[in-house]
Design a protein around this motif. Structure first.
Motif, PDB file in Angstrom:
ATOM      1  N   ALA A   4       0.829  -1.211   0.000  1.00 24.47           N
ATOM      2  CA  ALA A   4       0.000   0.000   0.000  1.00 24.47           C
ATOM      3  C   ALA A   4       0.858   1.253   0.000  1.00 24.47           C
ATOM      4  CB  ALA A   4      -0.926  -0.020   1.217  1.00 24.47           C
ATOM      5  N   ILE A   5       1.952   1.220   0.729  1.00 29.68           N
ATOM      6  CA  ILE A   5       2.853   2.389   0.744  1.00 29.68           C
ATOM      7  C   ILE A   5       3.455   2.601  -0.638  1.00 29.68           C
ATOM      8  CG2 ILE A   5       5.066   3.229   1.632  1.00 29.68           C
ATOM      9  CD1 ILE A   5       4.272   1.920   4.326  1.00 29.68           C
ATOM     10  N   ASP A   7       5.971   8.546  -4.894  1.00 28.90           N
ATOM     11  CA  ASP A   7       5.955   9.018  -6.278  1.00 28.90           C
ATOM     12  C   ASP A   7       7.345   8.874  -6.890  1.00 28.90           C
ATOM     13  OD1 ASP A   7       7.181  10.964  -4.799  1.00 28.90           O
ATOM     14  OD2 ASP A   7       6.033  12.639  -5.613  1.00 28.90           O
ATOM     15  N   TRP A   8       8.067   7.850  -6.452  1.00 32.73           N
ATOM     16  CA  TRP A   8       9.387   7.589  -6.997  1.00 32.73           C
ATOM     17  C   TRP A   8       9.271   7.064  -8.414  1.00 32.73           C
ATOM     18  CZ3 TRP A   8      10.672   4.111  -2.273  1.00 32.73           C
ATOM     19  CH2 TRP A   8      10.895   4.904  -1.142  1.00 32.73           C
ATOM     20  N   ASP A   9      10.248   7.414  -9.205  1.00 33.19           N
ATOM     21  CA  ASP A   9      10.315   6.890 -10.569  1.00 33.19           C
ATOM     22  C   ASP A   9      11.623   6.123 -10.714  1.00 33.19           C
ATOM     23  OD1 ASP A   9       7.923   8.004 -11.453  1.00 33.19           O
ATOM     24  OD2 ASP A   9       8.883   9.922 -11.904  1.00 33.19           O
ATOM     25  N   LEU A  30       6.721   0.897  -9.673  1.00 25.75           N
ATOM     26  CA  LEU A  30       6.518   0.687  -8.238  1.00 25.75           C
ATOM     27  C   LEU A  30       5.047   0.532  -7.878  1.00 25.75           C
ATOM     28  CD1 LEU A  30       9.195   2.999  -6.586  1.00 25.75           C
ATOM     29  CD2 LEU A  30       9.200   0.524  -6.822  1.00 25.75           C
ATOM     30  N   ASP A  31       4.156   1.130  -8.647  1.00 23.31           N
ATOM     31  CA  ASP A  31       2.730   0.925  -8.393  1.00 23.31           C
ATOM     32  C   ASP A  31       2.357  -0.548  -8.603  1.00 23.31           C
ATOM     33  OD1 ASP A  31       2.341   3.564  -7.777  1.00 23.31           O
ATOM     34  OD2 ASP A  31       1.658   4.108  -9.800  1.00 23.31           O
TER      35      ASP A  31
END
Length: 78
Positions: A14-15, A21-23, A29-30
């Protein structure tokens, strides 16, 4: 993996999905977070089904019947 590990996987997923919002190049990552949450939910379901099987109710043993000793001569032992 116990119940705690499953809950940690759900929380980390969930985190990663909702709070970052790291890329990273080549890593979504989502999607990784969603996969962690799904694996955690599968683990919770598996753990709860195993725990339910362990709680099998054993019927009570046959009741013990205590016999009173009767003396033929009428003496009760008082």
């Amino acid at each position: 993996m116990g119940l705690g590990g499953c809950i940690i996987l759900i929380a980390v997923g969930a985190i990663l999905t909702f709070a970052t919002d790291w890329d990273m190049q080549g890593v979504n990552l989502d999607l990784v977070g969603v996969i962690f949450m799904i694996v955690g939910l599968i683990g919770v379901a598996t753990f709860s089904s195993i725990a339910r099987r362990r709680r099998v109710v054993v019927p009570p043993a046959a009741p013990v019947v205590s016999e009173e000793h009767h003396h033929r001569d009428g003496y009760t032992g008082i």
